[in-house]
Design an enzyme around this catalytic site. Structure first.
Site, PDB file in Angstrom:
ATOM      1  CB  CYS A 109       0.842   1.291   4.432  1.00 41.80           C
ATOM      2  SG  CYS A 109      -0.821   0.991   5.060  1.00 41.80           S
TER       3      CYS A 109
ATOM      4  CG  HIS B  67      -4.530  -0.642   4.767  1.00 37.78           C
ATOM      5  ND1 HIS B  67      -3.969   0.061   3.718  1.00 37.78           N
ATOM      6  CD2 HIS B  67      -5.501  -1.413   4.221  1.00 37.78           C
ATOM      7  CE1 HIS B  67      -4.573  -0.283   2.589  1.00 37.78           C
ATOM      8  NE2 HIS B  67      -5.505  -1.181   2.873  1.00 37.78           N
TER       9      HIS B  67
ATOM     10  CG  HIS C   4      -8.300  14.279  -2.617  1.00 36.49           C
ATOM     11  ND1 HIS C   4      -7.278  14.167  -3.531  1.00 36.49           N
ATOM     12  CD2 HIS C   4      -8.930  13.079  -2.615  1.00 36.49           C
ATOM     13  CE1 HIS C   4      -7.293  12.951  -4.068  1.00 36.49           C
ATOM     14  NE2 HIS C   4      -8.281  12.273  -3.533  1.00 36.49           N
TER      15      HIS C   4
ATOM     16  CG  HIS D  35      -7.016   9.058  -0.055  1.00 35.22           C
ATOM     17  ND1 HIS D  35      -7.120   7.742  -0.410  1.00 35.22           N
ATOM     18  CD2 HIS D  35      -7.332   9.778  -1.168  1.00 35.22           C
ATOM     19  CE1 HIS D  35      -7.470   7.659  -1.686  1.00 35.22           C
ATOM     20  NE2 HIS D  35      -7.613   8.888  -2.169  1.00 35.22           N
TER      21      HIS D  35
ATOM     22  CB  CYS E 194      -0.913  -0.004   1.222  1.00 32.65           C
ATOM     23  SG  CYS E 194      -1.789   1.563   1.428  1.00 32.65           S
TER      24      CYS E 194
ATOM     25  CB  THR F 267      -6.460   5.790  -8.074  1.00 32.75           C
ATOM     26  OG1 THR F 267      -5.949   6.905  -7.346  1.00 32.75           O
ATOM     27  CG2 THR F 267      -7.327   6.273  -9.234  1.00 32.75           C
TER      28      THR F 267
HETATM   29  P1  AMP Z   1      -7.959   9.005  -5.254  1.00 30.08           P
HETATM   30  O1  AMP Z   1      -8.102   9.135  -6.743  1.00 30.08           O
HETATM   31  O2  AMP Z   1      -9.032   9.704  -4.476  1.00 30.08           O
HETATM   32  O3  AMP Z   1      -7.755   7.570  -4.806  1.00 30.08           O
HETATM   33  O4  AMP Z   1      -6.638   9.798  -4.882  1.00 30.08           O
HETATM   34  C1  AMP Z   1      -5.371   9.208  -4.832  1.00 30.08           C
HETATM   35  C2  AMP Z   1      -4.382  10.328  -4.906  1.00 30.08           C
HETATM   36  O5  AMP Z   1      -3.124   9.837  -4.494  1.00 30.08           O
HETATM   37  C3  AMP Z   1      -4.191  10.912  -6.311  1.00 30.08           C
HETATM   38  O6  AMP Z   1      -4.590  12.284  -6.311  1.00 30.08           O
HETATM   39  C4  AMP Z   1      -2.698  10.722  -6.580  1.00 30.08           C
HETATM   40  O7  AMP Z   1      -2.123  11.814  -7.241  1.00 30.08           O
HETATM   41  C5  AMP Z   1      -2.146  10.575  -5.179  1.00 30.08           C
HETATM   42  N1  AMP Z   1      -0.903   9.848  -5.070  1.00 30.08           N
HETATM   43  C6  AMP Z   1      -0.579   8.662  -5.643  1.00 30.08           C
HETATM   44  N2  AMP Z   1       0.671   8.292  -5.297  1.00 30.08           N
HETATM   45  C7  AMP Z   1       1.144   9.251  -4.464  1.00 30.08           C
HETATM   46  C8  AMP Z   1       2.374   9.444  -3.770  1.00 30.08           C
HETATM   47  N3  AMP Z   1       3.372   8.560  -3.834  1.00 30.08           N
HETATM   48  N4  AMP Z   1       2.507  10.559  -3.026  1.00 30.08           N
HETATM   49  C9  AMP Z   1       1.519  11.464  -2.955  1.00 30.08           C
HETATM   50  N5  AMP Z   1       0.333  11.335  -3.572  1.00 30.08           N
HETATM   51  C10 AMP Z   1       0.151  10.243  -4.326  1.00 30.08           C
HETATM   52 ZN    ZN Z   2      -2.455   1.432   3.550  1.00 27.75          ZN
END
Ligand code: AMP
Ligand code: ZN
Length: 114
Positions: free
Chosen positions: A7, A46, A102, A100, A4, A95
């Site tokens: 994580c 998680h 935003h 999480h 993950c 994704t």
């Molecule tokens: P969601 O589409 O709501 O699942 O948002 C996942 C977010 O995680 C996306 O906006 C990605 O740009 C962000 N993301 C993916 N990998 C990373 C990472 N290594 N560090 C920071 N953000 C990330």
């Molecule tokens: Zn996790």
């Protein structure tokens, strides 16, 4: 949780720009900034999505909101405003399968949600 990415960020196995941290939650810049301020707030355990919130872990939602308020204050957008978004599941565009929120700010987002 193995494999993950959030994580791994929490465990410092992947780099991130941390904006806030306490013993329950962490917040770091989204790697793909969709607004001048775009921070992800995550629980340090998680939990896959809102579908996995129950009575045993729902306090994390409180912690995330308290963190959001502090981050908005720290970044100077409390008064002007900010948007807190959660995507739950495929149709919503989730994704990363680690809960999480935003925190988006620094631009006029108007009133439309989609
Ligand atoms: P969601 O589409 O709501 O699942 O948002 C996942 C977010 O995680 C996306 O906006 C990605 O740009 C962000 N993301 C993916 N990998 C990373 C990472 N290594 N560090 C920071 N953000 C990330
Ligand atoms: Zn996790």
């Amino acid at each position: 949780m193995d494999n993950c990415i959030f994580c791994k960020i929490i465990n410092r196995e992947l780099p991130s720009t941390i904006q806030y941290e306490d013993d329950r939650v962490m917040a770091f810049n989204d790697i793909n900034q969709e607004a001048p301020i775009h921070v992800l707030i995550v629980p340090k355990v998680h939990i896959q999505s809102v579908n996995d919130i129950d009575e045993t872990n729902a306090d994390y939602l409180k912690d995330i909101h308290l963190a959001a308020k502090k981050i908005a204050q720290k970044l100077g957008v409390s008064e002007k405003g900010y948007r807190l978004i959660n995507n739950c599941g495929e149709s919503a565009g989730q994704t990363v399968p680690h809960l999480h929120y935003h925190l988006l700010a620094g631009v006029d987002m108007g009133t439309k949600l989609i």
